[in-house]
Design an enzyme around this catalytic site. Structure first.
Site, mmCIF file in Angstrom:
data_model
loop_
_atom_site.group_PDB
_atom_site.id
_atom_site.type_symbol
_atom_site.label_atom_id
_atom_site.label_comp_id
_atom_site.label_asym_id
_atom_site.label_seq_id
_atom_site.Cartn_x
_atom_site.Cartn_y
_atom_site.Cartn_z
ATOM 1 N N GLU A 51 45.704 44.489 48.573
ATOM 2 C CA GLU A 51 45.958 44.387 47.136
ATOM 3 C C GLU A 51 47.157 45.246 46.761
ATOM 4 O O GLU A 51 47.453 46.239 47.434
ATOM 5 C CB GLU A 51 44.727 44.851 46.349
ATOM 6 N N ASN A 199 39.131 36.246 40.388
ATOM 7 C CA ASN A 199 38.488 37.375 41.050
ATOM 8 C C ASN A 199 37.625 38.133 40.049
ATOM 9 O O ASN A 199 38.081 38.422 38.937
ATOM 10 C CB ASN A 199 39.547 38.329 41.623
ATOM 11 N N GLU A 200 36.400 38.412 40.430
ATOM 12 C CA GLU A 200 35.482 39.188 39.581
ATOM 13 C C GLU A 200 35.540 38.719 38.131
ATOM 14 O O GLU A 200 35.801 39.499 37.202
ATOM 15 C CB GLU A 200 35.759 40.688 39.704
ATOM 16 N N GLU A 323 34.884 41.294 49.401
ATOM 17 C CA GLU A 323 35.110 42.724 49.182
ATOM 18 C C GLU A 323 33.866 43.484 49.632
ATOM 19 O O GLU A 323 32.786 43.291 49.069
ATOM 20 C CB GLU A 323 35.433 43.045 47.707
ATOM 21 N N GLN A 372 40.054 48.308 51.950
ATOM 22 C CA GLN A 372 41.200 47.441 52.145
ATOM 23 C C GLN A 372 41.924 47.837 53.427
ATOM 24 O O GLN A 372 41.531 48.803 54.072
ATOM 25 C CB GLN A 372 42.128 47.502 50.946
#
Length: 518
Positions: A51, A199-200, A323, A372
């Site tokens: 990210e 996303n989310e 994630e 990540q």
């Protein structure tokens, strides 16, 4: 005359010695290998995540084409490329995360001096100059020999924007976006298969309800067309936050199954969400609570899968845990928005345990992404100027790569317990597979902070050649540093004895072992 307390002590001692006490723990872990299943452990379970956050992209992957101090290819660090190729990463998710829903991909194409800047409002409020964009990322994936996973902007973007991005990177013929790609120096399409549709959505992606997002998803997915990939796009819906089972139920009920190939799930392991604790120097209590949080992944996968099974009994739609990992407080003196944390043997435990969960649920879990890759959260790589180190998590994933695209071997497990202050967890976590070369691999994790555990493996047959590797250290808080980059690394393991069809394994506290049987 014996006092009452003495009598009670002798009574409980007798119960423990005879094995009749409810508090007497099983001393050994017994694992029985069954016949190999028809399920393949999809290599995409071992995916990663990059990210635009802190020093993950800038200073991590990308140091700029003009950097003369750090060897690079088109600005991408050569040492990072070599390390990740050794890991055989199957896919890489980009550009977010929360950043994805503020990212407009056209800002990151064309001559770099002319690209607009934006403020990264999610992560530290820093200025993003867009010098690392679509071409840079997709060309880097080719260097890494990995598949790209692009997360589309649904929160602040528009349907046409995402549809144009698909056309830009995938269309081989004549079209406005394909022509623009050629103008920017790329003749052939990249053939990107994996696409996240937001996303989310329940949080930073728009704070939507499940019902509302279902309609939004259907609209975006409808206009995502493909021209070059056999089998079409793999579209991934923004799935549940941890145990929001109603979110999964609503999406599975409302989204037409010909519009979705994957449903996401996010879960991070920590002490408590509002009190995450330090990445190093944590207490025994904090360690145990983190293990409880990590082991919750098994429950989450089982319960979300059960909901999906109601609507998709043939398991056509994948559960994509895109994630996962440990999330702690940032290192002292660093930007709180950069999420930089050290990586200790605790993280090795999280990695080994979680990957075993994914392997054992490979019928439904067919893709996942550790959060990540570099310098952020549970990173596999940390960088500091010219230096680069590999973390304990890196080494676990390197040891486990033998499971990629291997045939799952189901297991029955009777685990000894890890007990702390009256609470218990299974101490031993394991998974097994047989590769295309016929070799059997068994990965075993002992999360117990204090006790060595014996694991008796019932193999079903004898093997001529046995070998093993182990990741261990003297202290739970041990980690690799730029001064001592190889303090923790895998070594040969000989702590096993074979007797006909059985194998007895001695697992040191907080250790990860991978056995190879041939």
């Amino acid at each position: 005359m014996i006092k009452t307390n003495s009598r009670l002590f002798l009574f409980f001692l007798l119960l423990v010695l005879t094995g009749n006490c409810a508090f007497a723990q099983q001393k050994k872990t017994i694992v029985t290998l069954q016949a190999p299943s028809n399920t393949t452990i999809n290599k995409h379970i071992y995916g990663h995540f990059a990210e635009h956050l802190g020093r993950c992209v800038y200073g991590g992957f990308y140091v700029g084409e003009d950097n003369e101090r750090i060897p690079n290819t088109a600005g991408v660090r050569n040492d990072v490329v070599a390390a990740l190729k050794e890991l055989q990463i199957p896919n890489l998710r980009w550009p977010g995360g929360c950043f994805a829903d503020t990212y407009h991909w056209k800002d990151g194409i064309g001559p770099k001096p002319g690209r607009p800047t934006i403020v990264n409002s999610w992560w530290g409020g820093v200025t993003e100059d867009n010098s690392f964009g679509t071409h840079d990322f997709l060309n880097m994936c080719e260097l890494l020999e990995t598949e790209p996973y692009l997360a589309g902007n649904v929160g602040s973007g528009e349907v046409q924007e995402l549809a144009d991005w698909v056309q830009y990177v995938n269309h081989a013929g004549e079209s406005p976006m394909a022509d623009l790609r050629r103008t920017n120096g790329r003749e052939e399409p990249w053939k990107v298969k994996f696409w996240g549709v937001g996303n989310e959505a329940w949080g930073c992606g728009g704070n939507m309800t499940a019902s509302y997002y279902s309609d939004v998803y259907r609209k975006y997915a409808t206009f995502m067309s493909d021209w070059t990939n056999t089998g079409g796009l793999f579209r991934i819906a923004s799935g549940a936050n941890v145990d929001d089972y109603e979110w999964t139920e609503t999406l599975m009920k409302n989204i037409k199954h010909n519009l979705v190939e994957g449903l996401a799930l996010h879960h991070y392991a920590n002490v408590e969400w509002n009190s995450k604790g330090p990445a190093t120097g944590y207490s025994d209590t904090q360690y145990f609570k983190t293990m409880q949080s990590a082991w919750k992944m098994d429950e989450l996968v089982r319960k979300h899968s059960a909901i999906m099974d109601k609507y998709d009994p043939k398991k056509r739609i994948a559960l994509v845990v895109d994630e996962w990992g440990g999330w702690y407080e940032v290192e002292e003196g660093t930007n709180p928005g950069f999420l930089y944390q050290q990586n200790t043997m605790r993280d090795a435990m999280i990695a080994g345990l979680t990957l075993n969960v994914f392997n054992n649920h490979a019928e439904r879990v067919r893709m996942a992404n550790l959060a990540q890759t570099i310098n952020v959260l549970q990173a596999v790589i940390l960088t500091k100027d010219e230096q680069m180190i590999l973390t304990p998590t890196y080494h676990v994933m390197e040891m486990y790569k033998v499971h990629q695209d291997a045939q799952l071997i189901p297991l029955s497990v009777e685990s000894a317990l890890y007990t702390f202050e009256g609470e218990t967890l299974p101490a031993v976590h394991t998974s097994a597979s047989v590769g295309k070369d016929g070799k059997t691999h068994i990965s075993i994790v002992n999360i117990d902070a204090k006790q060595t555990h014996q694991v008796d493996l019932n193999l079903g047959k004898s093997y001529k050649n046995l070998s093993g590797r182990i990741l261990k250290s003297a202290s739970l808080n041990d980690h690799n540093t730029f001064e001592k980059p190889d303090a923790i690394k895998p070594e040969s393991f000989k702590g096993f004895k074979q007797n006909a069809n059985q194998l007895a394994v001695e697992l040191p506290p907080f250790s990860v072992v991978v056995l190879t049987l041939d």
